[in-house]
Design a protein around this motif. Structure first.
Motif, PDB file in Angstrom:
ATOM      1  N   GLY A 155     -15.691  31.218  19.347  1.00 35.10           N
ATOM      2  CA  GLY A 155     -15.673  30.830  17.948  1.00 35.10           C
ATOM      3  C   GLY A 155     -15.430  29.353  17.738  1.00 35.10           C
ATOM      4  N   ARG A 156     -15.241  28.631  18.834  1.00 31.00           N
ATOM      5  CA  ARG A 156     -15.039  27.189  18.713  1.00 31.00           C
ATOM      6  C   ARG A 156     -16.251  26.528  18.063  1.00 31.00           C
ATOM      7  NH1 ARG A 156     -11.068  23.584  18.221  1.00 31.00           N
ATOM      8  NH2 ARG A 156     -11.710  21.526  18.927  1.00 31.00           N
ATOM      9  N   LEU A 157     -17.441  26.906  18.522  1.00 34.98           N
ATOM     10  CA  LEU A 157     -18.674  26.487  17.876  1.00 34.98           C
ATOM     11  C   LEU A 157     -19.163  27.602  16.961  1.00 34.98           C
ATOM     12  CD1 LEU A 157     -21.055  24.793  20.493  1.00 34.98           C
ATOM     13  CD2 LEU A 157     -19.809  23.692  18.633  1.00 34.98           C
ATOM     14  N   SER A 158     -19.632  27.213  15.787  1.00 40.89           N
ATOM     15  CA  SER A 158     -20.184  28.197  14.875  1.00 40.89           C
ATOM     16  C   SER A 158     -21.577  28.634  15.306  1.00 40.89           C
ATOM     17  CB  SER A 158     -20.238  27.618  13.467  1.00 40.89           C
ATOM     18  OG  SER A 158     -20.826  28.530  12.579  1.00 40.89           O
ATOM     19  N   GLN A 181     -15.931  17.771  25.916  1.00 42.37           N
ATOM     20  CA  GLN A 181     -16.532  17.217  24.706  1.00 42.37           C
ATOM     21  C   GLN A 181     -16.635  18.269  23.605  1.00 42.37           C
ATOM     22  OE1 GLN A 181     -17.835  16.821  27.810  1.00 42.37           O
ATOM     23  NE2 GLN A 181     -17.334  14.649  28.120  1.00 42.37           N
ATOM     24  N   LEU A 182     -16.999  19.494  23.969  1.00 47.05           N
ATOM     25  CA  LEU A 182     -17.094  20.555  22.966  1.00 47.05           C
ATOM     26  C   LEU A 182     -15.731  20.852  22.360  1.00 47.05           C
ATOM     27  CD1 LEU A 182     -19.582  22.984  24.745  1.00 47.05           C
ATOM     28  CD2 LEU A 182     -20.061  21.462  22.820  1.00 47.05           C
ATOM     29  N   ALA A 226     -17.969  23.767  14.368  1.00 44.39           N
ATOM     30  CA  ALA A 226     -19.042  22.768  14.360  1.00 44.39           C
ATOM     31  C   ALA A 226     -20.346  23.400  14.837  1.00 44.39           C
ATOM     32  CB  ALA A 226     -18.662  21.588  15.245  1.00 44.39           C
ATOM     33  N   VAL A 227     -21.441  22.689  14.606  1.00 41.21           N
ATOM     34  CA  VAL A 227     -22.776  23.127  15.020  1.00 41.21           C
ATOM     35  C   VAL A 227     -23.363  22.063  15.937  1.00 41.21           C
ATOM     36  CG1 VAL A 227     -25.129  23.620  14.239  1.00 41.21           C
ATOM     37  CG2 VAL A 227     -23.167  24.507  12.953  1.00 41.21           C
ATOM     38  N   LEU A 228     -23.928  22.495  17.056  1.00 39.84           N
ATOM     39  CA  LEU A 228     -24.522  21.594  18.042  1.00 39.84           C
ATOM     40  C   LEU A 228     -26.036  21.773  18.064  1.00 39.84           C
ATOM     41  CD1 LEU A 228     -24.298  19.675  20.552  1.00 39.84           C
ATOM     42  CD2 LEU A 228     -24.166  21.754  21.935  1.00 39.84           C
ATOM     43  N   ALA A 271     -19.296  29.543  26.313  1.00 40.25           N
ATOM     44  CA  ALA A 271     -17.858  29.753  26.141  1.00 40.25           C
ATOM     45  C   ALA A 271     -17.414  29.316  24.754  1.00 40.25           C
ATOM     46  CB  ALA A 271     -17.088  28.994  27.219  1.00 40.25           C
ATOM     47  N   ALA A 272     -17.929  28.201  24.276  1.00 40.90           N
ATOM     48  CA  ALA A 272     -17.543  27.699  22.953  1.00 40.90           C
ATOM     49  C   ALA A 272     -18.082  28.586  21.836  1.00 40.90           C
ATOM     50  CB  ALA A 272     -18.033  26.269  22.781  1.00 40.90           C
TER      51      ALA A 272
END
Length: 329
Positions: free
Chosen positions: A264-267, A233-234, A241-243, A259-260
């Motif tokens: 750098g996958r997630l900001s 999903q991530l 993106a921001v979660l 991991a995300a």
């Protein structure tokens, strides 16, 4: 011949698992039969010991109080109700309560706005790198920041995806509209138009995720939602993106989150809940991309007072023979 004066009905008897705000504690003292509220939250064994000693009609517990099957099956027959001062009830074994015929009540509605406020604090804090800004100030600052240093993400105008469009999800959507955000939502069923308020329903979570620059989780915990958001999903979210999670720690695969973030996958991420709270994974302690709070979504004096009073309303209503106000089906 003098007429007998009818006796007043006995006050409801309860045992509380921890301390309560002053107005709640004062009402318990005035209207209920109860031992002094403990300053430190009772363990399940201690809660059972108190129930056996004081023989209450109701247990008054909070979301931090585990009420497992072993405790429930050992309760004296006088206990007819568990009143949790929370909306969620995944800390309580509902099947065991049903086996014993014990009623479960919660406190919906009264904490909606408070939790939505905190959710938006998490969104802003994560997007605007609040953890890193605070660290700069606490280190003494000492020099002007360059034009490209510590640049955050502007919240205004972004697309917000909400997973779970219940009371709190809808309250978050109302706040998002004040920031000019487009709101998408995924829910078990589509809301009627008057509740959507221009939010866009997406029936397939996987189809919504690539459109979400900010993703906020608002579904209950439990086996049906365990690890709702994991590696796959991530990976569907857009880059940087921001979660945000102010619902339950069990919704999120924390290894996948780190991991995300590290790739750098997630900001960034903003979290109020964790899998092993209050003994959280040590990786959370110093990660610069995380904006964290210690499960305080309802932690205002106004809200905690309203929650406690609503729980007492439920106990009083059942004692009076009127049934529960907030029955958990």
């Amino acid at each position: 011949m003098s007429q007998a004066i009818p006796s007043l009905p006995a006050r409801p008897r309860l045992v509380g698992s921890q301390d309560m705000p002053p107005m709640v504690a004062a009402r318990i003292e005035a209207e209920f039969e109860a031992p002094a509220l403990p300053l430190v939250m009772l363990s399940p064994d201690q809660l059972l010991e108190a129930a056996l000693a004081h023989r209450p009609e109701a247990l008054l517990v909070t979301s931090g109080t585990s009420v497992p099957a072993a405790l429930i099956h050992a309760l004296p027959d006088c206990v007819r109700q568990v009143a949790t001062v929370s909306v969620g009830f995944d800390h309580i074994d509902r099947r065991a309560l049903q086996d014993r015929g014990i009623i479960l009540t919660n406190t919906p509605d009264v904490l909606t706005d408070c939790n939505a406020d905190l959710t938006f604090m998490l969104i802003l804090g994560a997007c605007r790198r609040a953890t890193e800004y605070a660290a700069v100030i606490r280190s003494g600052w000492g020099r002007p920041l360059g034009m490209t240093e510590l640049l955050g993400i502007q919240v205004t105008g972004k697309t917000l995806g909400i997973v779970g469009m219940g009371r709190i999800g809808r309250a978050v959507a109302r706040r998002a509209r004040g920031f000019g955000m487009q709101v998408l939502y995924h829910n078990r069923t589509r809301l009627p138009p008057e509740l959507e308020q221009e939010a866009i329903f997406v029936s397939d979570l996987d189809a919504m995720l690539p459109r979400c620059q900010v993703l906020s989780l608002h579904v209950p915990g439990g086996p049906n939602t365990n690890t709702l958001i994991g590696t796959r999903q991530l990976a569907l979210l857009p880059d940087r993106a921001v979660l945000v999670n102010a619902a339950r720690g069990s919704l999120l695969d924390e290894d996948a989150l780190f991991a995300a973030l590290d790739s750098g996958r997630l900001s960034a991420a903003g979290l109020d809940v964790f899998r092993n709270e209050p003994s959280i994974d040590i990786r959370f302690l110093d990660h610069p991309k995380l904006f964290l709070t210690p499960h305080v979504g309802s932690a205002t004096m106004e809200t905690r007072t309203a929650m406690g009073l609503r729980a007492l309303d439920n106990i009083a209503s059942i004692h009076a023979g009127n049934g529960p106000l907030d029955l958990v089906a």
